[in-house]
Design an enzyme around this catalytic site. Structure first.
Site, PDB file in Angstrom:
ATOM      1  N   LYS A 193       0.832  -1.196   0.000  1.00 42.62           N
ATOM      2  CA  LYS A 193       0.000   0.000   0.000  1.00 42.62           C
ATOM      3  C   LYS A 193       0.875   1.258   0.000  1.00 42.62           C
ATOM      4  O   LYS A 193       2.017   1.219   0.451  1.00 42.62           O
ATOM      5  CB  LYS A 193      -0.892   0.023   1.241  1.00 42.62           C
ATOM      6  CG  LYS A 193      -1.998  -1.014   1.263  1.00 42.62           C
ATOM      7  CD  LYS A 193      -2.786  -0.908   2.548  1.00 42.62           C
ATOM      8  CE  LYS A 193      -3.936  -1.908   2.578  1.00 42.62           C
ATOM      9  NZ  LYS A 193      -5.012  -1.574   1.623  1.00 42.62           N
ATOM     10  N   ARG A 252     -10.725 -11.291   1.220  1.00 43.17           N
ATOM     11  CA  ARG A 252     -11.559 -12.328   0.615  1.00 43.17           C
ATOM     12  C   ARG A 252     -10.859 -13.691   0.647  1.00 43.17           C
ATOM     13  O   ARG A 252     -11.516 -14.722   0.649  1.00 43.17           O
ATOM     14  CB  ARG A 252     -11.925 -11.921  -0.815  1.00 43.17           C
ATOM     15  CG  ARG A 252     -10.754 -11.825  -1.768  1.00 43.17           C
ATOM     16  CD  ARG A 252     -11.038 -10.949  -2.976  1.00 43.17           C
ATOM     17  NE  ARG A 252     -11.060  -9.540  -2.615  1.00 43.17           N
ATOM     18  CZ  ARG A 252     -11.321  -8.556  -3.482  1.00 43.17           C
ATOM     19  NH1 ARG A 252     -11.570  -8.854  -4.762  1.00 43.17           N
ATOM     20  NH2 ARG A 252     -11.322  -7.305  -3.099  1.00 43.17           N
TER      21      ARG A 252
END
Length: 503
Positions: A280, A354
């Site tokens: 990130k 996920r």
């Protein structure tokens, strides 16, 4: 803060009550509530309204000291907005203003006499709970890691709500339930606000064990070897770059009938999300400690229902790990096999939520659940779509799933912890195609929150399921940085409603 119920009989009136402050309501059109009129013996309240000292708009306040119409030291007039009926928004604005005002008064106790039964499309129970939550929120602080603590909040510490004698028993039950909910919200906030070097997967597991001991929950914590034995290859792929041991937490609240199918909550527990190899940007990366707020909301909800003794079978499942870059971390392009046997091409290691949730959603099939709700800070795309007001709600489109969606939306509306339903359609599933595996873990920028939900949907076809994306609602940034405790109010209200329907 201590809460209680107060009633008055024919021999004692509100005007004769001894208290640090009595709170009564007024409206925008200079009309007083019945309680306010009862304290207007010398006309001080009438004069304040006529003079314009108090507008009556929702959240406006005026403090009167030594009012001749009351024995109490102070009378606090609280604006409720337009008269009859009070809108839920105006009422919420009013009680939040009340909470701020009471926190700065010199009084130690308060009597609150508001028209709880006159809020539009709400009942007195809702109004009393909203007041309790607002008061608890105003006193919340997180300074346990500061060497010099913030000054303890002064102000009112004991609050009595005035109700009719016939409603006293019900009022006490509402207060107990509201206090339990406030405690659950506070736990979720505390966990979210803790730094990632403290709130590790092990810390979450230990928190679950403490709750189990306190409230009699069943608890099981699986370690890496047990997850390997279960072939949770997708979950374990996220753990490859961290030295912190992953945990798979299972909590069981057996409050319902022995053969009753459980309601299952699954919470994403990424205690710090660097993005892994798909690193990130550095700006605001510290806020990635909040990537475990789905897990925090499950633990907070269990804290609430445990204190309530909710008569419902509920199971909480929390897959938890860090997502870190290292020489052993999973790479973009790697293909892993999930617990379900489906293979996944990992195109972006920052789409890790996920990957841990899909194995948890496969694991919960063993419980033969009535319904399953997963909660996750899953996608920045959900923030783009809905901002910071509504959580994203996703389910399949059929009668059973529509009913689940409606129940969650209604609970969110009641709890002022709202969600908005977004679609899951086969056309979006096309974006998850992979040339080399059964699916990719991302579907590109368009509809990013929807394709994330579509990914999870492939692992939930054995039961009725919903997904809550709380990326925009679980915490606040900037000067107000901190966890919100959402969606504990929605989830708890949803479970309360299911328990009542099962009776």
């Amino acid at each position: 803060m201590d809460f209680s119920i107060k009633t008055f009989d024919a021999r004692t009136t509100l005007a004769q009550a001894k208290s640090g402050v009595i709170v009564v309501g007024v409206f925008e059109n200079k009309v007083m509530t019945a309680a306010a009129a009862g304290l207007d013996g010398d006309g001080a309240i009438t004069a304040a309204l006529k003079s314009g000292d108090l507008s009556g708009k929702a959240g406006s306040t005026l403090l009167l000291r030594g009012a001749a119409g009351a024995t109490a030291e102070r009378v606090l007039l609280l604006g409720l907005g337009k008269e009859e009926p009070v809108t839920p928004k105006d009422y919420s604005t009013a009680v939040q203003a009340l909470a701020r005002t009471l926190s700065s008064l010199g009084a130690a106790d308060a009597l609150v006499s508001l028209p709880f039964e006159r809020v539009k499309e709400r009942d007195a129970n809702w109004a009393m709970q909203a007041l309790v939550l607002a008061l608890c929120e105003s006193r919340y602080r997180f300074d346990e890691l500061k060497s010099k603590k913030e000054p303890a909040p002064a102000g009112v510490r004991k609050v009595a709500l005035v109700v009719d004698a016939s409603s006293a028993a019900a009022g006490r039950a509402v207060l107990a339930q509201a206090q339990a909910l406030a405690n659950g919200v506070e736990l979720a906030k505390d966990l979210g606000n803790l730094p990632p070097n403290v709130c590790t997967p092990t810390y979450l597991a230990n928190t679950a064990k403490k709750l189990a001991k306190q409230f009699g929950f069943g608890v099981e914590v699986l370690d890496r070897k047990q997850m390997e034995a279960l072939k949770m290859g997708s979950f374990l792929s996220v753990t490859n770059g961290t030295v912190e041991p992953p945990k798979f937490i299972v909590l069981k609240h057996q409050g319902g009938k022995s053969r009753e199918a459980p309601t299952v909550l699954v919470g994403k527990g990424i205690t710090f999300d660097s993005g892994g190899i798909s690193l990130k940007p550095g700006a605001a990366m510290d806020e990635m400690k909040y990537d475990m707020c789905g897990a925090a909301s499950v633990l907070g909800t269990f804290r609430a229902i445990g204190e309530m003794g909710l008569k419902l079978n509920v199971i909480g499942v929390i897959p938890t790990t860090e997502n870190m870059p290292s020489g052993t971390a999973t790479r973009p392009g790697d293909i892993v096999t999930s617990m379900s046997g489906q293979t996944i091409e990992i195109l972006n290691t920052d789409a890790e939520g996920r990957l841990i949730l899909c194995d948890a959603l496969t694991y919960v099939e063993r419980f033969k659940p009535a319904v399953v709700v997963d909660i996750a800070t899953l996608t920045g795309a959900c923030i783009t779509a809905l901002g910071h007001h509504n959580s994203g709600l996703f389910t399949r489109h059929d009668d059973a799933h529509d009913a689940l969606a409606d129940a969650l939306l209604a609970a969110g509306k009641t709890a002022d912890d709202t969600a908005w339903r977004l679609p899951i359609e086969d056309s979006y599933q096309e974006q998850l195609k992979s040339n080399f595996a059964d699916m990719a873990n991302i579907g590109g920028a368009p509809g990013g929150s929807i394709t994330a939900a579509c990914f999870l949907e492939r692992y939930t076809r054995a039961y009725t399921w919903a997904h809550l994306d709380i990326a925009g609602t679980a915490w606040k940034g900037g000067a107000a940085k901190g966890a919100t405790g959402r969606p504990v109010p929605m989830l708890t209200t949803f479970l309360i409603n299911r328990a009542q329907a099962a009776r």
